[in-house]
Design a protein around this motif. Structure first.
Motif, PDB file in Angstrom:
ATOM      1  N   ILE A 236       0.824  -1.213   0.000  1.00 24.97           N
ATOM      2  CA  ILE A 236       0.000   0.000   0.000  1.00 24.97           C
ATOM      3  C   ILE A 236       0.857   1.261   0.000  1.00 24.97           C
ATOM      4  CG2 ILE A 236      -1.815   1.248   1.249  1.00 24.97           C
ATOM      5  CD1 ILE A 236      -2.714  -1.432   0.116  1.00 24.97           C
ATOM      6  N   GLY A 237       2.054   1.180   0.610  1.00 30.95           N
ATOM      7  CA  GLY A 237       2.889   2.371   0.779  1.00 30.95           C
ATOM      8  C   GLY A 237       2.501   3.125   2.037  1.00 30.95           C
ATOM      9  N   GLU A 238       2.850   4.400   2.072  1.00 31.73           N
ATOM     10  CA  GLU A 238       2.571   5.223   3.252  1.00 31.73           C
ATOM     11  C   GLU A 238       1.080   5.252   3.555  1.00 31.73           C
ATOM     12  OE1 GLU A 238       2.518   9.941   4.421  1.00 31.73           O
ATOM     13  OE2 GLU A 238       3.980   9.276   2.915  1.00 31.73           O
ATOM     14  N   VAL A 239       0.734   5.059   4.819  1.00 27.82           N
ATOM     15  CA  VAL A 239      -0.665   5.060   5.256  1.00 27.82           C
ATOM     16  C   VAL A 239      -0.911   6.320   6.085  1.00 27.82           C
ATOM     17  CG1 VAL A 239      -2.417   3.871   6.626  1.00 27.82           C
ATOM     18  CG2 VAL A 239      -0.817   2.553   5.222  1.00 27.82           C
ATOM     19  N   LYS A 240      -1.660   7.263   5.532  1.00 23.86           N
ATOM     20  CA  LYS A 240      -1.904   8.523   6.230  1.00 23.86           C
ATOM     21  C   LYS A 240      -3.040   8.416   7.248  1.00 23.86           C
ATOM     22  CE  LYS A 240      -0.064  11.591   2.672  1.00 23.86           C
ATOM     23  NZ  LYS A 240      -0.300  12.764   1.805  1.00 23.86           N
ATOM     24  N   ASN A 241      -3.941   7.480   7.018  1.00 19.69           N
ATOM     25  CA  ASN A 241      -5.060   7.279   7.935  1.00 19.69           C
ATOM     26  C   ASN A 241      -5.038   5.844   8.445  1.00 19.69           C
ATOM     27  OD1 ASN A 241      -6.396   9.930   7.583  1.00 19.69           O
ATOM     28  ND2 ASN A 241      -6.676   9.206   5.486  1.00 19.69           N
ATOM     29  N   PRO A 242      -4.261   5.584   9.518  1.00 25.13           N
ATOM     30  CA  PRO A 242      -4.124   4.206   9.999  1.00 25.13           C
ATOM     31  C   PRO A 242      -5.442   3.572  10.397  1.00 25.13           C
ATOM     32  CG  PRO A 242      -3.228   5.781  11.589  1.00 25.13           C
ATOM     33  CD  PRO A 242      -3.485   6.535  10.334  1.00 25.13           C
ATOM     34  N   GLU A 243      -6.373   4.381  10.916  1.00 26.95           N
ATOM     35  CA  GLU A 243      -7.651   3.805  11.340  1.00 26.95           C
ATOM     36  C   GLU A 243      -8.397   3.183  10.166  1.00 26.95           C
ATOM     37  OE1 GLU A 243      -8.477   8.269  10.750  1.00 26.95           O
ATOM     38  OE2 GLU A 243      -6.836   6.964  11.378  1.00 26.95           O
ATOM     39  N   SER A 244      -8.298   3.793   8.984  1.00 28.28           N
ATOM     40  CA  SER A 244      -8.984   3.260   7.794  1.00 28.28           C
ATOM     41  C   SER A 244      -8.365   1.941   7.361  1.00 28.28           C
ATOM     42  CB  SER A 244      -8.919   4.270   6.645  1.00 28.28           C
ATOM     43  OG  SER A 244      -9.586   5.462   7.008  1.00 28.28           O
TER      44      SER A 244
END
Length: 349
Positions: A236-244
């Protein structure tokens, strides 16, 4: 009193999220808070940007000169260091100013000095640090064993923002998603995650997702191709919204070689995503029994696979895990508790 919170950088990570959550939540009539950090994508999460000091990622001399000036200007009484480097900054500034500062150190991970120069590390903490906050009892015990003075140490568990990481009832899907959310670095042991994916390749409905970025991205990408997993594993790469990301998974996996008390464990428990985790560090302080998640005592891909399949095939077992884990987080690991206990340390120091 005036408090300066410091961390190395505002780039995605558990310690950095901790820093941002404290900055957002700390409010008291007797305390004024300032923050300092190197730049990064989490800067947008800082609420009081007027009280924020932007540091360089590499020019430590310039940082020390600037922070010294700000400590004097803001009449700082307490420096709360979010890393060992920031402890060293605080000690250096104290010596430069010849001013007695109270230094609090929140210890999130195992440091190179601690591993390679234990006597130096212990002497540094005993001599200069007023209070040490560990994020797990496991890490507190480690410091005791190193000879750090017991009266200096207290454990305050990481806290989850239950408003952000809200419970999510998953709907049945044709794809069963198994995820890992971690920096792509050697200690996170993505090799084991890929071994698990390889062993479960025979189940076409199970797909694997790797959330995060880091120096091992090319190596992991190459391994996916070598294991012939391109149709089974997605980076996925960088995850800006970990909750999602966490909410979207049916199971979250931790395979790390080293952890102290990872936030992602509590976040998964909060949103209702079952965990299959290696049993290291302070993880067992969150998952205290198989009522709350599945712990694996060794780096056995087969054991991980067994737990993943058990959760997949037994809906009653899954529901029990989800409900018990969510209840445990609400009672023991809320953001409000973490902030309250941290505030108490400032006021009692």
């Amino acid at each position: 009193m005036n408090v300066l919170l410091m961390t190395d950088k505002l780039m995605t990570g558990g310690a950095e999220y901790y820093f941002c959550k404290l900055e957002n939540q700390l409010k008291h009539s007797k305390l004024v808070f300032y923050t300092a950090a190197g730049g990064g994508e989490l800067y947008e999460q800082i609420n009081n940007k007027k009280h924020f000091i932007n540091m360089s990622h590499s020019n430590h001399i310039a940082n020390l000169i600037m922070i010294k000036r700000k400590v004097k200007e803001y009449d700082i009484d307490i420096i709360h260091a979010n890393s060992l480097r920031m402890v060293l900054y605080a000690v250096a500034i104290q010596k430069m100013m010849k001013k007695k500062l109270k230094i609090i150190y929140t210890k999130h991970n195992v440091t190179m000095i601690e591993k390679s120069f234990r006597p130096v590390f212990t002497r540094l903490l005993n001599r200069y640090v007023t209070k040490i906050i560990t994020v797990s009892g496991y890490e507190q015990e480690n410091l005791f064993q190193l000879g750090v003075q017991k009266e200096k140490i207290t454990t305050i568990y990481n806290g989850v923002d239950l408003g952000q990481f809200m419970y999510h009832q998953k709907e049945k899907d044709n794809v069963y998603k198994v995820g890992i959310l971690a920096r792509l670095s050697p200690e996170k042991n993505h090799e084991l995650f890929l071994e698990i994916a390889k062993k479960l390749k025979q189940y076409p409905e199970i797909k694997f997702y790797i959330g995060g970025d880091g120096p091992q991205y090319p190596k992991i990408h190459k391994m996916i191709e070598e294991f012939e997993l391109t149709h089974h594993v997605q980076m996925i790469g960088e995850v800006k919204n970990p909750e999602s990301f966490i909410k979207d998974m049916d199971v979250l996996v931790l395979t790390s070689h080293r952890e102290v008390f990872p936030m992602v464990v509590l976040e998964a428990m909060a949103v209702g995503t079952p965990l299959v985790s290696i049993n290291i560090g302070g993880i067992k302080e969150a998952i205290t029994s198989d009522e709350f998640g599945c712990l694996v005592s060794g780096y056995s891909a087969d054991r991980f696979c067994e737990h993943i399949l058990a959760i997949k095939e037994d809906q009653q077992f899954r529901n029990k895990l989800v409900n018990s884990a969510r209840d445990r987080v609400q009672k023991n690991f809320s953001l409000e508790k973490m902030v309250t206990y941290t505030m108490r340390e400032y006021l009692n120091i």
